[in-house]
Design an enzyme around this catalytic site. Structure first.
Site, PDB file in Angstrom:
ATOM      1  N   ASP A  27      22.615  28.872  31.112  1.00 32.29           N
ATOM      2  CA  ASP A  27      21.428  28.188  30.620  1.00 32.29           C
ATOM      3  C   ASP A  27      20.371  29.280  30.505  1.00 32.29           C
ATOM      4  O   ASP A  27      19.981  29.871  31.523  1.00 32.29           O
ATOM      5  CB  ASP A  27      21.020  27.107  31.641  1.00 32.29           C
TER       6      ASP A  27
ATOM      7  N   TYR B  31      10.363  22.182  15.377  1.00 29.36           N
ATOM      8  CA  TYR B  31      11.309  23.290  15.229  1.00 29.36           C
ATOM      9  C   TYR B  31      10.643  24.456  14.493  1.00 29.36           C
ATOM     10  O   TYR B  31      10.725  25.613  14.913  1.00 29.36           O
ATOM     11  CB  TYR B  31      12.524  22.765  14.456  1.00 29.36           C
TER      12      TYR B  31
ATOM     13  N   LYS C 205       9.833  28.307  15.687  1.00 28.41           N
ATOM     14  CA  LYS C 205      10.366  29.477  14.969  1.00 28.41           C
ATOM     15  C   LYS C 205       9.234  30.410  14.547  1.00 28.41           C
ATOM     16  O   LYS C 205       9.365  31.631  14.634  1.00 28.41           O
ATOM     17  CB  LYS C 205      11.198  29.038  13.758  1.00 28.41           C
TER      18      LYS C 205
ATOM     19  N   GLY D 202      27.831  27.363  19.724  1.00 33.73           N
ATOM     20  CA  GLY D 202      27.189  26.616  18.645  1.00 33.73           C
ATOM     21  C   GLY D 202      27.804  26.945  17.296  1.00 33.73           C
ATOM     22  O   GLY D 202      28.763  27.714  17.193  1.00 33.73           O
ATOM     23  N   GLN D 203      27.225  26.373  16.242  1.00 30.72           N
ATOM     24  CA  GLN D 203      27.793  26.503  14.891  1.00 30.72           C
ATOM     25  C   GLN D 203      27.881  27.963  14.446  1.00 30.72           C
ATOM     26  O   GLN D 203      28.922  28.437  14.029  1.00 30.72           O
ATOM     27  CB  GLN D 203      26.929  25.714  13.895  1.00 30.72           C
ATOM     28  N   LEU D 204      26.764  28.701  14.554  1.00 26.17           N
ATOM     29  CA  LEU D 204      26.758  30.109  14.159  1.00 26.17           C
ATOM     30  C   LEU D 204      27.409  30.975  15.237  1.00 26.17           C
ATOM     31  O   LEU D 204      28.174  31.894  14.933  1.00 26.17           O
ATOM     32  CB  LEU D 204      25.307  30.561  13.909  1.00 26.17           C
TER      33      LEU D 204
ATOM     34  N   ASP E 288      27.160  30.189  26.930  1.00 24.77           N
ATOM     35  CA  ASP E 288      26.625  28.926  26.404  1.00 24.77           C
ATOM     36  C   ASP E 288      26.453  27.981  27.584  1.00 24.77           C
ATOM     37  O   ASP E 288      27.106  28.157  28.618  1.00 24.77           O
ATOM     38  CB  ASP E 288      27.609  28.322  25.387  1.00 24.77           C
ATOM     39  N   ILE E 289      25.593  26.980  27.386  1.00 26.59           N
ATOM     40  CA  ILE E 289      25.443  25.966  28.438  1.00 26.59           C
ATOM     41  C   ILE E 289      26.694  25.080  28.459  1.00 26.59           C
ATOM     42  O   ILE E 289      27.063  24.521  29.485  1.00 26.59           O
ATOM     43  CB  ILE E 289      24.134  25.169  28.218  1.00 26.59           C
TER      44      ILE E 289
HETATM   45  N1  SER Z   1      19.781  24.338   9.774  1.00 31.07           N
HETATM   46  C1  SER Z   1      18.548  24.200  10.480  1.00 31.07           C
HETATM   47  C2  SER Z   1      18.205  22.786  10.707  1.00 31.07           C
HETATM   48  O1  SER Z   1      18.499  21.978   9.846  1.00 31.07           O
HETATM   49  C3  SER Z   1      17.429  24.885   9.725  1.00 31.07           C
HETATM   50  O2  SER Z   1      17.207  26.142  10.257  1.00 31.07           O
HETATM   51  O3  SER Z   1      17.599  22.478  11.675  1.00 31.07           O
END
Ligand code: SER
Length: 316
Positions: A51, A141, A145, A11-13, A34-35
């Site tokens: 997964d 989301y 969190k 992923g991005q991070l 990663d999946i």
């Molecule tokens: N970058 C994330 C999002 O936009 C926020 O934690 O979902």
């Protein structure tokens, strides 16, 4: 010797954090998973398809590599979560609980889990939102969190599991693409600018959000994980802050380098998500406990991305 497993490493991070951890701990000591499997020949160290909902395979990988730390990044981001509520809850919650349970069962040294500024809702203080501001998220989301933060604090209190977490703002980098987030526009905009194209923004011109350059995000993560255990006073998740800007302000920052750059505003459902989040964050506790301080402001980030992105795209 630490042996690290990263979930969501594609992923991005995950992409950039995996590279940095391999630089620090050695390629062979950092296992990406990663999946989605990366293209053959692109990985600098061990990589496993995983997964995180498949707890048996997850456990098998931990055992096989004798893992001592997990960075559990696999999750659905905010905009995608609104489109698939059930999957967001399942992946974000069960994935975390599988991680915490396995870490506890195997007596792992440390776990990192990313939270988000999305834990705050419309009733939180909008500007310089404090650590202890009201957390009443109105996005799926954000709900995952917030619940996740409570689980992390619970596993620390109940089992002594050393879980550490950061409430990331929107993360902006040029080496990896985000997917399905509300802050993604601030990555896409640079790609359009470099290609000489106009950018259509899905947020309004004056919609401010907390943001952070990727190298600051990686630095914050490593510093938090390297800090002495007794300095980590917050076991839910730390506010961290770097930059706050609107689409109008990032466009002006780009125009200082590319005067012809054009932006058009066509807000969609993601504007509602952005409007429910803070404009900026106060991070006194992170500064106090583990000496957090960011390196990049908006203009420094913009010049670096505009300079590096074309070279980077040529290489890949
Ligand atoms: N970058 C994330 C999002 O936009 C926020 O934690 O979902």
């Amino acid at each position: 010797m630490s042996k690290i497993l990263i979930t969501g490493a594609n992923g991005q991070l995950g992409n950039e954090l995996t590279a940095e951890l391999r630089r620090i701990f050695g390629n062979e000591n950092v296992v990406g998973s990663d999946i989605n499997v990366p293209a053959p020949g692109t990985e600098s160290g061990p990589f496993e398809k995983l997964d995180v909902l498949d707890i048996h395979r997850y456990e098998e990988i931990i055992d096989r590599y004798q893992i001592t730390q997990i960075y559990h990044l696999a999750a659905l981001l905010s905009a995608n979560a609104e489109k698939n509520i059930d999957l967001a809850w399942k992946l974000n919650m069960e994935g975390l609980l599988n991680t915490l349970n396995l870490a506890n069962k195997k007596s792992l040294e440390k776990v990192f889990w990313p939270s988000s500024i999305a834990v705050f809702g419309p009733d939180a203080q909008k500007k310089r939102t404090p650590q202890q501001s009201a957390c009443n998220p109105t996005t799926v989301y954000g709900i995952t969190k917030l619940a996740g933060e409570q689980w992390c604090a619970y596993y620390y209190k109940k089992f002594g599991l050393d879980v550490r977490s950061i409430r990331y703002p929107g993360l902006i980098g040029y080496k990896s693409m985000p997917g399905g987030g509300t802050t993604d526009y601030a990555v896409d905009i640079y790609h359009k600018a470099v290609a000489g194209e106009a950018f259509t923004c899905f947020l309004e011109e004056d919609s401010a959000l907390p943001m952070m350059y990727m190298s600051d995000a990686v630095k914050a993560t490593v510093e938090l994980m390297e800090a002495p255990k007794d300095k980590i006073a917050i076991r839910s998740s730390y506010n961290v802050s770097a930059i706050s800007f609107t689409p109008g302000e990032i466009a002006s920052s780009i125009q200082k380098n590319i005067p012809d750059f054009k932006i058009i505003y066509k807000p969609d459902y993601r504007q509602d998500i952005a409007s429910s989040w803070p404009d900026s964050i106060s991070d006194e506790e992170a500064r106090r406990d583990w000496k957090w301080s960011p390196d990049y402001d908006l203009d420094r980030m913009t010049s670096e991305i505009l300079q590096e992105l074309p070279r980077f795209s040529e290489k890949v």
